[in-house]
Structures are given as structure tokens and as C-alpha cells.
Design a protein around this motif. Structure first.
Motif, PDB file in Angstrom:
ATOM      1  N   TYR A 209       1.027  -0.101   0.977  1.00  0.00           N
ATOM      2  CA  TYR A 209       0.706  -0.901   2.359  1.00  0.00           C
ATOM      3  C   TYR A 209       2.124  -1.131   3.295  1.00  0.00           C
ATOM      4  O   TYR A 209       2.278  -2.002   4.054  1.00  0.00           O
ATOM      5  N   GLY A 210       3.215  -0.425   2.962  1.00  0.00           N
ATOM      6  CA  GLY A 210       4.629  -0.572   3.540  1.00  0.00           C
ATOM      7  C   GLY A 210       5.309  -1.738   3.011  1.00  0.00           C
ATOM      8  O   GLY A 210       6.412  -2.053   3.582  1.00  0.00           O
ATOM      9  N   HIS A 211       5.009  -2.417   1.641  1.00  0.00           N
ATOM     10  CA  HIS A 211       5.745  -3.287   1.042  1.00  0.00           C
ATOM     11  C   HIS A 211       6.912  -2.625   0.327  1.00  0.00           C
ATOM     12  O   HIS A 211       7.045  -1.685  -0.121  1.00  0.00           O
ATOM     13  N   GLU A 212       8.220  -3.418   0.869  1.00  0.00           N
ATOM     14  CA  GLU A 212       9.466  -2.873   0.247  1.00  0.00           C
ATOM     15  C   GLU A 212      10.035  -3.527  -0.633  1.00  0.00           C
ATOM     16  O   GLU A 212      10.139  -4.717  -0.705  1.00  0.00           O
ATOM     17  N   HIS A 213      10.505  -2.830  -1.543  1.00  0.00           N
ATOM     18  CA  HIS A 213      10.933  -3.574  -2.757  1.00  0.00           C
ATOM     19  C   HIS A 213      12.398  -4.009  -2.731  1.00  0.00           C
ATOM     20  O   HIS A 213      13.332  -2.878  -2.175  1.00  0.00           O
ATOM     21  N   THR A 214      12.768  -5.057  -3.203  1.00  0.00           N
ATOM     22  CA  THR A 214      14.437  -5.568  -3.116  1.00  0.00           C
ATOM     23  C   THR A 214      14.864  -5.592  -4.323  1.00  0.00           C
ATOM     24  O   THR A 214      14.492  -6.397  -5.231  1.00  0.00           O
ATOM     25  N   PRO A 215      15.705  -4.654  -4.841  1.00  0.00           N
ATOM     26  CA  PRO A 215      16.390  -4.704  -6.164  1.00  0.00           C
ATOM     27  C   PRO A 215      17.150  -6.134  -6.316  1.00  0.00           C
ATOM     28  O   PRO A 215      18.122  -6.571  -5.417  1.00  0.00           O
ATOM     29  N   ILE A 216      16.999  -6.980  -7.551  1.00  0.00           N
ATOM     30  CA  ILE A 216      17.636  -8.401  -7.426  1.00  0.00           C
ATOM     31  C   ILE A 216      19.223  -8.099  -7.694  1.00  0.00           C
ATOM     32  O   ILE A 216      19.769  -8.897  -7.127  1.00  0.00           O
ATOM     33  N   SER A 290      -0.810   7.277  -1.279  1.00  0.00           N
ATOM     34  CA  SER A 290      -2.004   7.295  -0.331  1.00  0.00           C
ATOM     35  C   SER A 290      -3.216   7.153  -1.129  1.00  0.00           C
ATOM     36  O   SER A 290      -4.015   6.492  -0.788  1.00  0.00           O
ATOM     37  N   ILE A 291      -3.165   7.905  -2.299  1.00  0.00           N
ATOM     38  CA  ILE A 291      -4.174   7.918  -3.030  1.00  0.00           C
ATOM     39  C   ILE A 291      -4.593   6.708  -3.681  1.00  0.00           C
ATOM     40  O   ILE A 291      -5.678   6.058  -3.795  1.00  0.00           O
ATOM     41  N   ILE A 292      -3.484   5.954  -4.125  1.00  0.00           N
ATOM     42  CA  ILE A 292      -3.565   4.645  -4.515  1.00  0.00           C
ATOM     43  C   ILE A 292      -4.240   3.445  -3.718  1.00  0.00           C
ATOM     44  O   ILE A 292      -4.892   2.842  -4.254  1.00  0.00           O
ATOM     45  N   GLU A 293      -3.649   3.560  -2.529  1.00  0.00           N
ATOM     46  CA  GLU A 293      -4.088   2.546  -1.543  1.00  0.00           C
ATOM     47  C   GLU A 293      -5.628   3.014  -1.241  1.00  0.00           C
ATOM     48  O   GLU A 293      -6.271   1.950  -1.037  1.00  0.00           O
ATOM     49  N   SER A 294      -5.909   4.380  -0.971  1.00  0.00           N
ATOM     50  CA  SER A 294      -7.417   4.427  -1.015  1.00  0.00           C
ATOM     51  C   SER A 294      -8.435   3.896  -2.099  1.00  0.00           C
ATOM     52  O   SER A 294      -9.141   3.270  -1.797  1.00  0.00           O
ATOM     53  N   ASN A 295      -7.586   4.296  -3.126  1.00  0.00           N
ATOM     54  CA  ASN A 295      -8.458   3.575  -4.495  1.00  0.00           C
ATOM     55  C   ASN A 295      -8.651   2.013  -4.323  1.00  0.00           C
ATOM     56  O   ASN A 295      -9.559   1.246  -4.745  1.00  0.00           O
TER      57      ASN A 295
END
Length: 387
Positions: A209-216, A290-295
């Protein structure tokens, strides 16, 4: 998006831990396995082709990574996470868990305090306890149906002599993608109290859903980042992961610990698979997300509609869903018994992730929508007499 024709694979009879051993491990019969964290999706075709090409060479002697693999890793981190790293900052390990254990041994002594945030991935506990270190817990809070960090407790624990902090980012089992503000605050507090960070970022590529990861490590170079293509591209069985640190001193000490343990490199198939995944896998990954988001939407809407006493912590990353069954009023033993005997469904019990997980289950939705629907029906059947 380029269509990659992802296939859902029938895995029964292949020696799959997930599918072929669930009945024995969960002491049931005819169970639908939605537990351990690997997917039922076929890998990117380029990964399979790279493996076939390597297998066609009839010698499987010792191997070392090519410069092209380092280039693929460096480019992936830049393109996917806006993180600039150098070849010299990368070391290849057989897995995130062995790397956690090696780091604990390299940078702490028996009795030293190592902090985690429960509930969390089970090997965090064993790596600390089995190596005779002192486990310190900074329990996560549940607010607005998501997990949050108790920063007052976090800092108090650091003040009390913690030597090492093991972060799970994104979080497993909760599926949280920690905000840049949260990552920055944890990084700065660890810097202030001179606490080394080990960051398990194995689910980093699977933001939803557009969430972006930030490496610490972008915020605190006194850290060891652990990533892998295993969850991202469904190649966990190849046992290949990345250790990344900006500090030459940390790298020297950590690789020295690996040598003490007799580890000298990966298997000959891991290198080409990793290179192909990081070089060609982005379109496959985008379709998989996209598949995971739908699930995830299927799970959320079904449970909200059919099981109103149950809460879903909607994942922001990865293919694992943390489900809160405490509202049903049953002990975890009773919940597990109903799932196995009534629903014929194998889910990870929440207590596996620590006491804070009691009353929860973790569901793997890295599978076909049909499997998800069947799993949800079995979940409903486990508790339908209570509705």
C-alpha cells in the motif's frame, strides 16, 4: 507494470516443510498449512533460468561471488531503498538467524543485556538465551489496531546497560513498517547510549500500500543490517542472505566470528540465484505485492464481516497477517485445539513470538486467493458455534 505470469504452485509431495510436514508438526490430519513464512508463488523465471544454466555446468566446486552480484545488490539498495552502499560493506551469509547469532557472539559477552521488542520473530529469543546473554524486552504497544513503540520504556532500558539492540524492521509478526520518524528516534537513542543495532530487515522489499521502508543504517552507521532475497523472491531454501555495515571495524569483527564458526561462503547455486533476483526481479515483485495486497483485503473484509470479535492488524509489509483472537475469550491452547481439530487449519500460534503474542495467530497469505478463501472458511468453522 510488465506481466510476469506468476504461477501458484502445487507443493505437496515436494518435501516442502510447509505442506508435507504440517500434519506431523501440528499433530493434526488434513490440515491447510498457512504457517511458516514462505510463499506458494513460483520464483521469477530469470532466477529459475540462472539456476538451470548453472546446473548445466557439470562441476559444483567451491565458488565465490562475482563483481556482478555485488553490483546487483548495490543497485537494488539504491533503487529500492534510496540507500547508497559500497561493495566492501556487503558480506554474504547463509541466513539472517545465523548472522544474528554471530553478531551476538562477536559484540557481547555472556550475561550482557540484549534488547528486543516483543512480540517478535522467535529466533530472536533463542539466539539470546542459548548464548547465555540477558534478554531485555521493550514490549510493543497496540494502538489504533497497529503496533507502536513505547519510547519511554525504550530509552529507560537503554540507560540500564543494554549492549545490543535487535530491531525487526519491517516487523514480524505485526507487519508494521516503522515510520522514518520512529527509525530516526531509535537510531538516535542507540547512538546516544552507544548501543550497537542489529536490524533484521528481511521483509524490507515487501512494503504494501505504498509504505516505504527506511534502513536504520541510514540514520546510524553503528549498525548491522541483515537483508535477504529469500522472503522477497521466495528462495529461502537456497540459504543466502546479506550482512551490510558501513563500519570496517564492525565488518572485520563480525566476519572474524563467522570464521570462528567455520563459515567460508555460500553454496554454488545461491550466488547466481541472488544475482538474477536482484537484477531482474522487480516486475515480478511488483506483481507479487499486488497479489498480497488483494489477499490482505480478503482477510480483513472477511474477518470484519464474519468474526466481529476478532481483530486483524492489517499488514503494511510482507505476506504475514497478525490476527488477534483474544476477544473470543479462549486460552491459546483452546484456540489451537479448535483450529487443528475443528477447522483443520495450521497457523503459527502467537506465543511462539513471546508472551505478548498469546491469543494471536499469524497467517501466511503468500498464496492463491483460493487458498486464502479456504483458510478463512476454516478459520470461521473453528469458531462458528460462538457466533
Amino acid at each position: 507494470m510488465v506481466k510476469t505470469n506468476i504461477n501458484f504452485i502445487e507443493r505437496r509431495g515436494t518435501g516442502s516443510l510447509k505442506w508435507d510436514h504440517a500434519d506431523v508438526l501440528f499433530n493434526g490430519e488434513g490440515l491447510l498449512p498457512m504457517w511458516v513464512a514462505d510463499m506458494d508463488l513460483g520464483v521469477p523465471h530469470q532466477v529459475q533460468e540462472a539456476l538451470i544454466n548453472r546446473v548445466n555446468h557439470p562441476i559444483f566446486g567451491y565458488a565465490r561471488p562475482h563483481d556482478s552480484l555485488y553490483d546487483a545488490v548495490v543497485n537494488w539498495m539504491k533503487d529500492k531503498h534510496d540507500w547508497t552502499i559500497q561493495k566492501e560493506q556487503v558480506f554474504f551469509s547463509s541466513g539472517v538467524v545465523p548472522s544474528i547469532a554471530a553478531a551476538i557472539l562477536a559484540f557481547t559477552e555472556p550475561g550482557d543485556k540484549v534488547m528486543i521488542q516483543s512480540p517478535v520473530y522467535a529466533p530472536f529469543y533463542s539466539c539470546i538465551n542459548e548464548n547465555s546473554r540477558t534478554l531485555v524486552d521493550n514490549p510493543l504497544l497496540i494502538k489504533n489496531n497497529r503496533l507502536e513503540i513505547d519510547f519511554e520504556d525504550f530509552e529507560n532500558k537503554l540507560k540500564d546497560g543494554v549492549k545490543l539492540f535487535i530491531l525487526c524492521s519491517p516487523h514480524n509478526p505485526g507487519g508494521m513498517v516503522w515510520s522514518k520518524a520512529d527509525i530516526t528516534r531509535m537510531a538516535e537513542l542507540c547512538k546516544a547510549y552507544n548501543v550497537l543495532i542489529i536490524s533484521d530487515e528481511i521483509h524490507a522489499d515487501l512494503g504494501l500500500y505504498g509504505h516505504e521502508h527506511t534502513p536504520i543504517a541510514k540514520m546510524n552507521p553503528n549498525s548491522i543490517t541483515l537483508m535477504a532475497p529469500s522472503k522477497t523472491f521466495n528462495i529461502a531454501g537456497l540459504q543466502a542472505s546479506l550482512v551490510i555495515t558501513e563500519s570496517p571495524e564492525i565488518m572485520k569483527k563480525l566476519t572474524g566470528q563467522f570464521l570462528k564458526q567455520g563459515f567460508y561462503g555460500l553454496n554454488v547455486l545461491a550466488y547466481p540465484a541472488m544475482e538474477a533476483a536482484y537484477t531482474y526481479g522487480i516486475d515480478w515483485l511488483n506483481e507479487t505485492i499486488s497479489i498480497i495486497e488483494s489477499n490482505a483485503e480478503l482477510v480483513t473484509s472477511f474477518i470484519n464481516d464474519k468474526l466481529p470479535a476478532v481483530n486483524v492488524i492489517k499488514p503494511e509489509a510482507s505476506f504475514l497477517v497478525w490476527i488477534d483472537l483474544r476477544g473470543l475469550g479462549y486460552t491459546e491452547g483452546e484456540i489451537t485445539k479448535r483450529l487443528i481439530q475443528k477447522g483443520k487449519l495450521a497457523l503459527e500460534p502467537g506465543s511462539k513470538f513471546g508472551k505478548a503474542g498469546s491469543g494471536f495467530v499469524r497467517m501466511n497469505i503468500g498464496c492463491s486467493p483460493e487458498t486464502v478463501k479456504e483458510g478463512l472458511n476454516r478459520l470461521y468453522n473453528s469458531f462458528s458455534d460462538l457466533i
